[in-house]
Design a protein around this motif. Structure first.
Motif, PDB file in Angstrom:
ATOM      1  N   ALA A 115      41.752  13.595 -11.859  1.00 27.90           N
ATOM      2  CA  ALA A 115      42.115  14.243 -10.600  1.00 27.90           C
ATOM      3  C   ALA A 115      42.647  15.654 -10.843  1.00 27.90           C
ATOM      4  O   ALA A 115      42.362  16.583 -10.068  1.00 27.90           O
ATOM      5  CB  ALA A 115      43.152  13.413  -9.851  1.00 27.90           C
ATOM      6  N   ILE A 116      43.414  15.838 -11.908  1.00 24.15           N
ATOM      7  CA  ILE A 116      43.926  17.168 -12.230  1.00 24.15           C
ATOM      8  C   ILE A 116      42.775  18.086 -12.641  1.00 24.15           C
ATOM      9  O   ILE A 116      42.742  19.277 -12.270  1.00 24.15           O
ATOM     10  CB  ILE A 116      44.999  17.086 -13.329  1.00 24.15           C
ATOM     11  CG1 ILE A 116      46.221  16.340 -12.791  1.00 24.15           C
ATOM     12  CG2 ILE A 116      45.389  18.467 -13.818  1.00 24.15           C
ATOM     13  CD1 ILE A 116      47.304  16.095 -13.835  1.00 24.15           C
ATOM     14  N   GLN A 117      41.816  17.566 -13.376  1.00 22.63           N
ATOM     15  CA  GLN A 117      40.659  18.380 -13.738  1.00 22.63           C
ATOM     16  C   GLN A 117      39.846  18.765 -12.504  1.00 22.63           C
ATOM     17  O   GLN A 117      39.302  19.875 -12.418  1.00 22.63           O
ATOM     18  CB  GLN A 117      39.808  17.635 -14.762  1.00 22.63           C
ATOM     19  CG  GLN A 117      40.496  17.520 -16.123  1.00 22.63           C
ATOM     20  CD  GLN A 117      39.755  16.658 -17.107  1.00 22.63           C
ATOM     21  OE1 GLN A 117      39.266  15.568 -16.767  1.00 22.63           O
ATOM     22  NE2 GLN A 117      39.670  17.106 -18.348  1.00 22.63           N
ATOM     23  N   GLU A 118      39.788  17.878 -11.525  1.00 22.33           N
ATOM     24  CA  GLU A 118      39.126  18.215 -10.267  1.00 22.33           C
ATOM     25  C   GLU A 118      39.906  19.283  -9.511  1.00 22.33           C
ATOM     26  O   GLU A 118      39.324  20.188  -8.891  1.00 22.33           O
ATOM     27  CB  GLU A 118      38.960  16.966  -9.400  1.00 22.33           C
ATOM     28  CG  GLU A 118      38.115  17.192  -8.158  1.00 22.33           C
ATOM     29  CD  GLU A 118      37.852  15.916  -7.383  1.00 22.33           C
ATOM     30  OE1 GLU A 118      37.412  16.030  -6.216  1.00 22.33           O
ATOM     31  OE2 GLU A 118      38.092  14.818  -7.917  1.00 22.33           O
ATOM     32  N   LEU A 119      41.226  19.200  -9.561  1.00 17.87           N
ATOM     33  CA  LEU A 119      42.074  20.236  -8.969  1.00 17.87           C
ATOM     34  C   LEU A 119      41.771  21.594  -9.593  1.00 17.87           C
ATOM     35  O   LEU A 119      41.625  22.605  -8.885  1.00 17.87           O
ATOM     36  CB  LEU A 119      43.539  19.867  -9.179  1.00 17.87           C
ATOM     37  CG  LEU A 119      44.605  20.904  -8.838  1.00 17.87           C
ATOM     38  CD1 LEU A 119      44.663  21.148  -7.340  1.00 17.87           C
ATOM     39  CD2 LEU A 119      45.975  20.455  -9.350  1.00 17.87           C
ATOM     40  N   LEU A 120      41.665  21.635 -10.905  1.00 16.51           N
ATOM     41  CA  LEU A 120      41.343  22.881 -11.596  1.00 16.51           C
ATOM     42  C   LEU A 120      39.959  23.381 -11.198  1.00 16.51           C
ATOM     43  O   LEU A 120      39.749  24.586 -10.999  1.00 16.51           O
ATOM     44  CB  LEU A 120      41.418  22.681 -13.107  1.00 16.51           C
ATOM     45  CG  LEU A 120      42.817  22.439 -13.682  1.00 16.51           C
ATOM     46  CD1 LEU A 120      42.731  21.919 -15.114  1.00 16.51           C
ATOM     47  CD2 LEU A 120      43.643  23.710 -13.640  1.00 16.51           C
ATOM     48  N   ALA A 121      39.016  22.469 -11.036  1.00 16.88           N
ATOM     49  CA  ALA A 121      37.668  22.864 -10.628  1.00 16.88           C
ATOM     50  C   ALA A 121      37.672  23.431  -9.212  1.00 16.88           C
ATOM     51  O   ALA A 121      36.965  24.406  -8.914  1.00 16.88           O
ATOM     52  CB  ALA A 121      36.719  21.671 -10.739  1.00 16.88           C
ATOM     53  N   ASP A 122      38.466  22.833  -8.323  1.00 14.36           N
ATOM     54  CA  ASP A 122      38.571  23.355  -6.963  1.00 14.36           C
ATOM     55  C   ASP A 122      39.037  24.800  -6.964  1.00 14.36           C
ATOM     56  O   ASP A 122      38.607  25.608  -6.131  1.00 14.36           O
ATOM     57  CB  ASP A 122      39.559  22.518  -6.143  1.00 14.36           C
ATOM     58  CG  ASP A 122      39.006  21.167  -5.736  1.00 14.36           C
ATOM     59  OD1 ASP A 122      37.786  20.943  -5.894  1.00 14.36           O
ATOM     60  OD2 ASP A 122      39.803  20.327  -5.266  1.00 14.36           O
ATOM     61  N   ALA A 123      39.917  25.136  -7.888  1.00 16.79           N
ATOM     62  CA  ALA A 123      40.497  26.474  -7.932  1.00 16.79           C
ATOM     63  C   ALA A 123      39.547  27.517  -8.499  1.00 16.79           C
ATOM     64  O   ALA A 123      39.859  28.719  -8.472  1.00 16.79           O
ATOM     65  CB  ALA A 123      41.796  26.459  -8.740  1.00 16.79           C
ATOM     66  N   ASP A 124      38.379  27.098  -8.995  1.00 16.70           N
ATOM     67  CA  ASP A 124      37.395  28.073  -9.457  1.00 16.70           C
ATOM     68  C   ASP A 124      37.019  29.050  -8.349  1.00 16.70           C
ATOM     69  O   ASP A 124      36.624  30.188  -8.620  1.00 16.70           O
ATOM     70  CB  ASP A 124      36.130  27.364  -9.951  1.00 16.70           C
ATOM     71  CG  ASP A 124      36.319  26.724 -11.321  1.00 16.70           C
ATOM     72  OD1 ASP A 124      37.355  27.005 -11.974  1.00 16.70           O
ATOM     73  OD2 ASP A 124      35.449  25.945 -11.730  1.00 16.70           O
TER      74      ASP A 124
END
Length: 216
Positions: free
Chosen positions: A47-56
């Motif tokens: 979920a945190i990695q998805e959060l980081l991806a969202d911030a791209d």
């Protein structure tokens, strides 16, 4: 996953809630440079990695996680920390008194008033003793709006963090919260706690002495 909660002049703030304990994970991204600060790698690495991806999408630059900051040593706030460090290579920061209790080596030991400078924004560490010896809040002062306090488990809507019914610790925490947050920042300051929903200092300010009197 819709994670954006604030799009400010210079940064975005994204948040997700993870685990059965509703832990908040916050991600600050500089709009110009893509420099990032993540606060509390609490749980759920995917979920945190998805959060980081969202911030791209938040910066024309290449977003890069420069620092993972931990508000305090309690286990529910650090479960994803080793995995995130391994996956990203990011440096870590925590309050000096809590750092030995973290499951990774802490690169930056924080004291009260320390300032972290990123490419495009800065964050100040505020030591709030009582919930744990080394608990810190992180404050971002928006140049075009209110400050944002990431308070960990030291300040919530309706009260301060758990001090295990120890009157000395409670008094210390309320004193620190009063002197280092309420006496410094105005009522429109936004408080982003370690669990649950945000509040403002103005909403909570009238209740400080009530919290002290009730003993929790």
């Amino acid at each position: 996953m819709d994670t954006l909660i604030h799009s400010l002049r210079d940064i975005t703030i994204r948040r997700i809630s993870v685990s059965e304990m509703d832990n908040n994970v916050y991600l600050l991204t500089a709009k110009d440079s893509g420099a990032q600060l993540l606060i509390d790698a609490a749980d759920d690495l995917p979920a945190i990695q998805e959060l980081l991806a969202d911030a791209d999408a938040d910066s024309p630059g290449t977003p890069r996680l420069e620092l993972i900051a931990t508000t305090h040593q309690h286990w529910d706030h650090v479960r994803a920390l080793p995995g995130l460090v391994e996956a990203t290579g990011a440096r870590t920061a925590a309050g000096a008194a809590d750092a030995p209790g973290l499951p990774v080596k802490v690169d930056v030991l924080l004291d009260h008033g320390d300032v972290g400078n990123f490419d495009g924004f800065a964050v100040t560490a505020v030591h709030l003793r009582g919930h744990t010896p080394g608990s810190v809040a992180f404050v971002y002062q928006d140049p075009a709006g209110p400050a944002h306090i990431f308070s960990g488990d030291s300040l919530f809507p309706g009260g301060v963090g758990n001090t295990q019914k120890d009157p000395e610790r409670l008094n210390q925490l309320i004193t620190d919260v009063a002197e280092r947050l309420f006496d410094v920042y105005p009522d429109n300051t936004v408080v982003h706690p370690g669990h649950g929903k945000p509040t403002t200092l103005g909403t909570e300010r009238p209740h400080l002495e009530e919290w002290r009197a009730r003993g929790w």
